[in-house]
Scaffold this motif. Structure first.
Motif, short mmCIF file in Angstrom:
data_model
loop_
_atom_site.label_atom_id
_atom_site.label_comp_id
_atom_site.label_asym_id
_atom_site.label_seq_id
_atom_site.Cartn_x
_atom_site.Cartn_y
_atom_site.Cartn_z
N TYR A 1 0.84 -1.21 0.00
CA TYR A 1 0.00 0.00 0.00
C TYR A 1 0.87 1.25 0.00
CZ TYR A 1 -2.77 3.78 2.04
OH TYR A 1 -3.35 4.99 2.31
N PHE A 2 1.90 1.27 0.87
CA PHE A 2 2.78 2.43 0.95
C PHE A 2 3.67 2.54 -0.29
CE2 PHE A 2 1.84 1.94 5.54
CZ PHE A 2 1.37 3.23 5.77
N LEU A 3 4.07 1.41 -0.86
CA LEU A 3 4.86 1.45 -2.09
C LEU A 3 4.09 2.15 -3.20
CD1 LEU A 3 6.50 -2.11 -2.12
CD2 LEU A 3 7.70 0.08 -1.95
N THR A 4 2.81 1.84 -3.30
CA THR A 4 1.97 2.49 -4.30
C THR A 4 1.75 3.96 -3.96
OG1 THR A 4 0.82 0.38 -4.68
CG2 THR A 4 -0.26 2.39 -5.48
N LYS A 5 1.52 4.23 -2.68
CA LYS A 5 1.23 5.59 -2.25
C LYS A 5 2.42 6.52 -2.41
CE LYS A 5 -0.63 8.13 1.71
NZ LYS A 5 -1.13 8.02 3.11
N PHE A 6 3.64 6.00 -2.21
CA PHE A 6 4.84 6.82 -2.25
C PHE A 6 5.49 6.90 -3.63
CE2 PHE A 6 5.78 5.83 2.52
CZ PHE A 6 4.71 6.64 2.87
N GLN A 7 4.88 6.32 -4.64
CA GLN A 7 5.49 6.25 -5.96
C GLN A 7 5.85 7.64 -6.49
OE1 GLN A 7 6.62 4.04 -8.07
NE2 GLN A 7 6.12 2.18 -6.92
N ARG A 8 4.98 8.60 -6.25
CA ARG A 8 5.18 9.94 -6.84
C ARG A 8 5.96 10.88 -5.94
NH1 ARG A 8 -0.56 11.47 -9.84
NH2 ARG A 8 -0.62 9.65 -11.23
N LYS A 9 6.40 10.41 -4.79
CA LYS A 9 7.18 11.27 -3.89
C LYS A 9 8.57 11.48 -4.44
CE LYS A 9 4.86 10.47 0.53
NZ LYS A 9 4.45 11.89 0.65
N ALA B 1 8.92 0.96 2.96
CA ALA B 1 8.54 1.26 1.58
C ALA B 1 9.30 2.48 1.07
CB ALA B 1 7.04 1.49 1.50
N ALA B 2 9.42 3.50 1.91
CA ALA B 2 10.16 4.71 1.51
C ALA B 2 11.63 4.40 1.26
CB ALA B 2 10.01 5.78 2.59
N THR B 3 12.21 3.53 2.09
CA THR B 3 13.60 3.15 1.92
C THR B 3 13.82 2.41 0.61
OG1 THR B 3 13.81 2.94 4.32
CG2 THR B 3 15.54 1.96 2.99
N LYS B 4 12.92 1.50 0.28
CA LYS B 4 13.04 0.75 -0.98
C LYS B 4 12.95 1.68 -2.18
CE LYS B 4 11.42 -3.81 0.51
NZ LYS B 4 10.42 -4.88 0.32
N LEU B 5 11.97 2.59 -2.15
CA LEU B 5 11.82 3.52 -3.26
C LEU B 5 13.00 4.47 -3.35
CD1 LEU B 5 8.01 4.36 -2.92
CD2 LEU B 5 9.11 3.01 -4.71
N LEU B 6 13.52 4.89 -2.19
CA LEU B 6 14.68 5.77 -2.19
C LEU B 6 15.90 5.06 -2.73
CD1 LEU B 6 15.89 8.49 -1.45
CD2 LEU B 6 16.25 7.66 0.87
N ASN B 7 16.10 3.80 -2.34
CA ASN B 7 17.20 3.00 -2.88
C ASN B 7 17.11 2.89 -4.40
OD1 ASN B 7 18.44 2.50 -0.45
ND2 ASN B 7 17.37 0.57 -0.09
N LYS B 8 15.90 2.71 -4.87
CA LYS B 8 15.69 2.59 -6.31
C LYS B 8 16.06 3.88 -7.02
CE LYS B 8 12.12 1.54 -9.74
NZ LYS B 8 10.68 1.19 -9.95
N VAL C 1 12.62 8.56 5.83
CA VAL C 1 13.66 7.66 6.35
C VAL C 1 14.38 8.31 7.53
CG1 VAL C 1 15.81 6.47 5.81
CG2 VAL C 1 13.94 6.49 4.15
N ASP C 2 14.63 9.62 7.43
CA ASP C 2 15.37 10.31 8.49
C ASP C 2 14.53 10.52 9.75
OD1 ASP C 2 17.52 10.44 6.85
OD2 ASP C 2 17.28 12.53 6.30
N ASN C 3 13.23 10.43 9.62
CA ASN C 3 12.33 10.68 10.75
C ASN C 3 11.41 9.48 10.95
OD1 ASN C 3 12.70 13.83 11.42
ND2 ASN C 3 12.82 13.52 9.22
N GLN C 4 12.03 8.33 11.14
CA GLN C 4 11.28 7.08 11.20
C GLN C 4 10.30 7.03 12.36
OE1 GLN C 4 13.70 3.60 10.84
NE2 GLN C 4 15.24 4.60 9.56
N GLU C 5 10.58 7.77 13.44
CA GLU C 5 9.70 7.70 14.60
C GLU C 5 8.33 8.31 14.33
OE1 GLU C 5 12.16 11.50 15.04
OE2 GLU C 5 12.45 9.43 14.37
N HIS C 6 8.20 9.08 13.25
CA HIS C 6 6.93 9.71 12.93
C HIS C 6 6.07 8.87 11.98
CE1 HIS C 6 8.22 13.18 15.05
NE2 HIS C 6 9.10 13.59 14.15
#
Length: 218
Positions: free
Chosen positions: A4-12, A34-41, A21-26
């Protein structure tokens, strides 16, 4: 949930993903992964070093993040806003009013006679802190400054409504302590805003201290 988050974060953008990633506690763990995977990509496509999904990015790899804007970002709070925030506020407000009622009832006893006002203040501070602790437990993440502020208002409004409702049920009347109604309302609202703001600044420093000793509770 991760899909769900992978799809939601696609356009970020890369900066937005790095901010998550820097503010994981939030954020929820699935959202961070999901954000880490997309950022790595995105980083790999630009021939930049790939981040380890299981760890924080190194200092050199981090992008500059405006921590002040993150603290006053309303989106994390309203993204997960549901009925449970209101039910939690009402439940905590009922508990606080019950404890204060007990303190008032025994105010003439030796234990409370000279300290009942202090005990009422301690009760209020405790329930507002407990409100944030319960929020972290329910959402599995910490609330930012603005989110905690709004949550405080929910709790305060719940306490006021319950107090007025109780007086109405028992046939008592509620009188505003200031004669000039408009000026009184403005004064009370201003005092409430500044009091909660100061309270949350103090909690912000407490939160920083707890994070440093790895004992974050809210």
């Amino acid at each position: 949930m991760e899909d769900y988050f992978l799809t939601k974060f696609q356009r970020k953008t890369r900066i937005e993903l790095q901010r998550i990633v820097d503010n994981q506690e939030h954020y929820r763990p699935e959202a961070v992964l999901a954000a880490t995977k997309l950022l790595n990509k995105k980083l790999s496509e630009q021939a930049l070093p790939i981040l380890d999904e299981a760890a924080y990015p190194t200092r050199d790899e981090k992008l500059k993040v405006d921590t002040l804007s993150l603290s006053f970002d309303y989106r994390p709070f309203f993204r997960t806003l549901s009925y449970r925030e209101f039910l939690t506020s009402i439940s905590i407000a009922m508990f606080a009013l019950a404890v204060i009622g007990i303190i008032n009832y025994y105010s003439d006893e030796r234990f409370f006679v000279d300290a009942h006002s202090t005990w009422r203040l301690y009760t209020i501070l405790f329930v507002f802190l407990a409100n944030h602790i319960i929020y972290r437990h329910e959402h599995k993440r910490s609330n930012n400054f603005l989110g905690r502020y709004i949550n405080d208002l929910f709790l305060l409004v719940s306490m006021i409504i319950l107090t007025i409702s109780y007086k109405f049920i028992i046939g008592d009347t509620y009188t505003f302590p200031i004669e000039n109604g408009v000026l009184g309302i403005i004064t009370v609202i201003s005092v409430i805003i500044m009091t909660i703001f100061s309270f949350e600044i103090g909690l912000g420093f407490l939160k920083m201290l707890l994070k440093k000793i790895r004992c974050q509770i809210f």
